[in-house]
Scaffold this active site. Structure first.
Site, PDB file in Angstrom:
ATOM      1  N   GLU A 216       0.849  -1.210   0.000  1.00 21.43           N
ATOM      2  CA  GLU A 216       0.000   0.000   0.000  1.00 21.43           C
ATOM      3  C   GLU A 216       0.881   1.257   0.000  1.00 21.43           C
ATOM      4  OE1 GLU A 216      -3.135  -0.387  -0.458  1.00 21.43           O
ATOM      5  OE2 GLU A 216      -3.722  -2.300   0.443  1.00 21.43           O
TER       6      GLU A 216
ATOM      7  N   GLU B  79     -16.298   8.951  -1.802  1.00 25.02           N
ATOM      8  CA  GLU B  79     -16.027   8.050  -2.920  1.00 25.02           C
ATOM      9  C   GLU B  79     -16.843   8.336  -4.159  1.00 25.02           C
ATOM     10  OE1 GLU B  79     -16.187   4.062  -1.097  1.00 25.02           O
ATOM     11  OE2 GLU B  79     -14.334   3.833  -2.211  1.00 25.02           O
TER      12      GLU B  79
ATOM     13  N   ASN C 138      -7.765   2.514  -5.382  1.00 25.50           N
ATOM     14  CA  ASN C 138      -8.016   1.124  -5.777  1.00 25.50           C
ATOM     15  C   ASN C 138      -7.059   0.631  -6.854  1.00 25.50           C
ATOM     16  OD1 ASN C 138     -10.224   0.085  -4.250  1.00 25.50           O
ATOM     17  ND2 ASN C 138     -11.441   1.695  -5.190  1.00 25.50           N
TER      18      ASN C 138
ATOM     19  N   HIS D 296      -6.155  -2.985  -7.277  1.00 27.65           N
ATOM     20  CA  HIS D 296      -7.098  -3.766  -6.476  1.00 27.65           C
ATOM     21  C   HIS D 296      -8.134  -4.531  -7.301  1.00 27.65           C
ATOM     22  CE1 HIS D 296      -5.239  -1.665  -3.185  1.00 27.65           C
ATOM     23  NE2 HIS D 296      -5.999  -2.273  -2.292  1.00 27.65           N
TER      24      HIS D 296
HETATM   25 ZN   LIG Z   1      -5.567  -2.508  -0.209  1.00 24.88          ZN
END
Ligand SMILES: [Zn+2]
Ligand SMILES: NC(=O)c1ccc[n+]([C@@H]2O[C@H](COP(=O)([O-])OP(=O)(O)OC[C@H]3O[C@@H](n4cnc5c(N)ncnc54)[C@H](O)[C@@H]3O)[C@@H](O)[C@H]2O)c1
Length: 346
Positions: free
Chosen positions: A179, A229, A237, A240
């Site tokens: 991350e 969001e 993201n 992701h």
């Molecule tokens: Zn994550």
């Protein structure tokens, strides 16, 4: 005197530094009726001793079993029972001492207890320090679906002390590092340089304060611009869409991979062709390659179709646009996914 926070985000002060000092100063003058600390079995053993000296004498501890499988309404029930037992009124303070599981679940329990009590996040994993504890998303898993029950609930403060990383298992540290790298890719090339040079895969070797400061700064900037969001937050993201699908797939095998290992591969596969080699070289300096069996590609595609970002049937990936901080949502087909996974495997 309360120290100046390193960041301020939607009502939450975020501090990086020595926890006992910051917490004692932060608590001064506040009139909480009770202080309760939520830990899991591991953070009770490894992290509570660091925090205990600065806790009020009558602080209560609630301990839950460790692990994502306990991020559930059943565990919330256990926590709320603890709140009842300790007679928590609306002026109580909850301290979440743990990784993302404790933080997300404790934040949710605090959101609805007597319609909301104050809570603070004391993240103890790298992932929680740089990601989960920042931004006010709380919640639990339900019927096998991750984070599907929850609320936006900003903590009163986030206290980040890198010292907790000392006891974190190395594989968890590395998971969080994915991350950190993500934050570098989406918003801070200098952070990437520092991480590449200092190679912080061990607690001892690194200037965690600088790394955390720069990494949190990126998350704060993105969330600040998009609290609910609606757009830019999709940038977080990156990696992701494919990463989550890989994480879910490997969970069904005998060799599951961590969230960070999965999104590390995700970031390589989701990178545009022009930057893919650079991203791959950087990531593979930390994350060894994982073989993805070709026979699993259709199943991975199935998982990708369940992604929250998708709209009107299209599978979308969030990819960083040109620096600074902007995002593109790119539609992807099953054939393209197969190609990119094949490309990763060679
Ligand atoms: Zn994550
Ligand atoms: N709210 C958000 O915005 C957000 C963002 C990202 C992830 N998350 C959530 O975070 C969770 C994952 O967080 P995580 O990776 O921190 O997992 P985790 O909370 O399960 O912690 C990982 C493991 O490390 C142990 N541990 C924690 N701190 C330790 C320490 N200092 N020393 C020794 N052991 C320690 C824990 O007991 C656990 O076994 C997921 O549920 C995910 O959905 C939330």
């Amino acid at each position: 005197m309360v120290p100046a926070p390193d960041f301020h985000l939607h009502g939450s002060d975020i501090f990086i530094g020595n926890l006992p000092t910051i917490f004692s100063q932060w608590l001064e003058g506040k009139e909480y009726s009770k202080v309760v600390v939520l830990t899991d079995q591991n953070t009770q053993r490894d992290c509570l001793p660091l925090m205990a000296p600065c806790l009020p004498e009558l602080a209560k501890i609630i301990t839950i079993p460790a692990g994502e499988q306990h991020k559930s309404l059943q565990t919330c029930d256990y926590i709320w029972n603890g709140f009842l037992e300790h007679h928590l009124d609306r002026k109580a303070l909850l301290i979440n001492l743990g990784g993302g599981v404790v933080g997300d679940m404790g934040g949710f329990c605090a959101a609805v207890w007597k319609r909301g009590i104050d809570f603070i996040q004391v993240p103890t994993t790298l992932l929680a320090m740089t990601d989960a504890a920042i931004g006010g998303k709380t919640g639990v898993d339900y019927q096998g679906v991750k984070n599907i029950i929850g609320a936006f609930n900003a903590p009163a403060a986030v206290l980040v002390d890198p010292l907790f990383l000392q006891t974190l298992p190395e594989r968890e540290l590395l998971s969080g590092l994915a991350e950190v790298l993500k934050h570098g890719f989406i918003g801070d090339p200098e952070l990437l340089e520092i991480v590449t040079k200092s190679h912080p895969t061990k607690w001892e070797h690194s200037d965690w304060t600088t790394i955390l400061h720069k990494s949190i700064a990126v998350k704060v900037k993105v969330v600040d611009q998009d609290p609910f969001e609606k757009g830019l937050r999709a940038l977080l993201n990156f990696g992701h869409s494919i990463g989550h699908a890989l994480e879910s797939y490997f969970l069904t095998t005998n060799s599951p991979i961590t969230h960070g290992e999965a999104i590390a591969i995700g970031m390589i596969c989701e990178s545009p062709k022009t930057s893919r080699k650079r991203v791959a070289d950087l990531i593979q300096a930390f994350f060894p390659k994982v073989a993805i069996p070709e026979s699993a590609f259709p199943e991975i595609w199935q998982y990708m179709q369940q992604d929250k970002k998708n709209s009107s049937g299209a599978v979308l990936m969030a990819v960083p646009d040109e620096y600074p901080l902007s995002v593109k949502l790119i539609p992807v087909t099953e054939t393209q996914l197969h190609e990119t996974l094949r490309g990763y495997n060679v």
